[in-house]
Design a protein around this motif. Sequence first.
Motif, PDB file in Angstrom:
ATOM      1  N   GLU A  60     -20.556  -1.836  78.282  1.00 38.62           N
ATOM      2  CA  GLU A  60     -21.962  -2.229  78.383  1.00 38.62           C
ATOM      3  C   GLU A  60     -22.247  -3.525  77.636  1.00 38.62           C
ATOM      4  O   GLU A  60     -23.230  -4.200  77.915  1.00 38.62           O
ATOM      5  CB  GLU A  60     -22.868  -1.109  77.830  1.00 38.62           C
ATOM      6  N   GLU A  61     -21.422  -3.875  76.676  1.00 38.40           N
ATOM      7  CA  GLU A  61     -21.618  -5.111  75.913  1.00 38.40           C
ATOM      8  C   GLU A  61     -20.344  -5.958  75.959  1.00 38.40           C
ATOM      9  O   GLU A  61     -19.593  -6.039  74.988  1.00 38.40           O
ATOM     10  CB  GLU A  61     -22.019  -4.806  74.468  1.00 38.40           C
ATOM     11  N   SER A 316     -31.122  -3.417  74.288  1.00 40.70           N
ATOM     12  CA  SER A 316     -30.167  -2.637  73.493  1.00 40.70           C
ATOM     13  C   SER A 316     -29.643  -3.457  72.310  1.00 40.70           C
ATOM     14  O   SER A 316     -29.614  -2.989  71.172  1.00 40.70           O
ATOM     15  CB  SER A 316     -29.009  -2.184  74.378  1.00 40.70           C
ATOM     16  N   LYS A 317     -29.270  -4.680  72.595  1.00 36.89           N
ATOM     17  CA  LYS A 317     -28.755  -5.562  71.549  1.00 36.89           C
ATOM     18  C   LYS A 317     -29.849  -5.889  70.528  1.00 36.89           C
ATOM     19  O   LYS A 317     -29.622  -5.877  69.315  1.00 36.89           O
ATOM     20  CB  LYS A 317     -28.230  -6.851  72.186  1.00 36.89           C
ATOM     21  N   GLU A 319     -32.504  -4.087  69.793  1.00 39.24           N
ATOM     22  CA  GLU A 319     -32.800  -2.886  69.005  1.00 39.24           C
ATOM     23  C   GLU A 319     -31.779  -2.710  67.887  1.00 39.24           C
ATOM     24  O   GLU A 319     -32.136  -2.418  66.737  1.00 39.24           O
ATOM     25  CB  GLU A 319     -32.792  -1.661  69.913  1.00 39.24           C
ATOM     26  N   ARG A 320     -30.511  -2.911  68.225  1.00 37.02           N
ATOM     27  CA  ARG A 320     -29.447  -2.757  67.219  1.00 37.02           C
ATOM     28  C   ARG A 320     -29.612  -3.773  66.092  1.00 37.02           C
ATOM     29  O   ARG A 320     -29.515  -3.426  64.905  1.00 37.02           O
ATOM     30  CB  ARG A 320     -28.083  -2.924  67.900  1.00 37.02           C
ATOM     31  N   ARG A 336     -38.290   1.722  70.290  1.00 36.99           N
ATOM     32  CA  ARG A 336     -38.090   0.920  71.513  1.00 36.99           C
ATOM     33  C   ARG A 336     -38.750   1.611  72.699  1.00 36.99           C
ATOM     34  O   ARG A 336     -38.592   2.823  72.889  1.00 36.99           O
ATOM     35  CB  ARG A 336     -36.597   0.741  71.760  1.00 36.99           C
ATOM     36  N   ASP A 338     -39.050   1.114  76.813  1.00 38.68           N
ATOM     37  CA  ASP A 338     -38.637   0.401  78.022  1.00 38.68           C
ATOM     38  C   ASP A 338     -39.606   0.596  79.184  1.00 38.68           C
ATOM     39  O   ASP A 338     -39.444  -0.032  80.235  1.00 38.68           O
ATOM     40  CB  ASP A 338     -37.252   0.883  78.463  1.00 38.68           C
TER      41      ASP A 338
END
Length: 413
Positions: A60-61, A316-317, A319-320, A336, A338
Amino acid sequence: MALVVQKFGGTSMGSIDRIVNRVAQKVISEKKKGNDVVVVVSAMAGETDRLINLVKSITEEPNERDMDFVVSTGEQVSAGLLSIALNNLGFPAVALSGWQAGIRTDRAFTKARILSINTDKIKEYLNEGKIVVITGFQGITENGEVTTLGRGGSDTSAVAIAAALNADRCDIYTDVDGVYTADPRIVPDARRIPVLSYEEMLELASLGAKVLQIRSVEFAMKYRVPLRVRSTFAEDEGTLIKEEDETMERVIVRGIAHNKNEARITVERVPDKPGIAAKIFDALADANIPVDMIVQNVSVDGFTDISFTVEKNDASKAERITKKVAEEIGARGVIRDDKIAKVSIVGLGMRSHAGVAGKVFETLAKYGINILMISTSEIKISCIIDEKFTELAVRVLHEAFELDKDEKERALI
């Protein structure tokens, strides 16, 4: 003799039949007028998504450099196919990748910015009488690494090339016949807008209108490149995008844009001290994550909440990264969401006409649509709302500002 840059999107390039019988014929028609023609193409419809899904089936990353290496191949296929089709029809053409066309970018992989374009090779082929077909969406760094310009990047490539070549105009061919007052799939009686200022198009593009990428409009505005958005499948004149003139402020609202591709991140109980917010947004900037809207609540007991929006692909990035910073600054936590959307109205006439914001808020309230965040400029008002109300919000605002009527009927006296 004029120099014309034509850009064709993924839907236009969606099949061999369309490439040969639609796109190639549009190119040939322009060439037959005696003009020099440069063509910029997107990947075939669905191809970029297919390539992204291949990568994300592994992780995913992914490493963004390698992601660009994979995704950039889509445009190479379509450029080669169009060049082959033109040559087969008796019109000499040559296909060039972004790096062969001299497009130099920075190293912000997956969302690179064009730094310069060396047009020598393009001009060399034009001087030989050839049609030059260039891959959009991509370039190369000074170290020879392939980059991509982000979604819609072929528009940016086309306008940047038009500016570098001092082209007479840039025609953006797509599957719609212009820019509309709203998405016709949501508002059936939406009308095509005949003329827009660069500033209005810039706002609409940044707010979710899918017709043009924002950076392509920035290039056009900076270098005064006349743009025309046209349909590959029709002969209409489309929408002309040009410098503002005195008549444009007579229309209060020109169009409505919406964007479901956003996520909201809220940092709870942030210490209300100088420099704290900077730590959050500096960390996001270092990761090349653009932030859109930002709202900070009134401080209570020395703490405040900060909310901001980013693209869902970055959520996602983001949020991390935000959680890590939140721990460092002593914030309570990160939430978060969406399931949000942004709905916006745009028009030069808003500069000189009072009561527009009130009408927006009153209209949304009438239909039970709660506003989560608000952002304004001289010519736009944007509201973050619950995603499930997006289509309703677009329709009722379109009706409230009578955008189904001809612009002459809505113009201020």
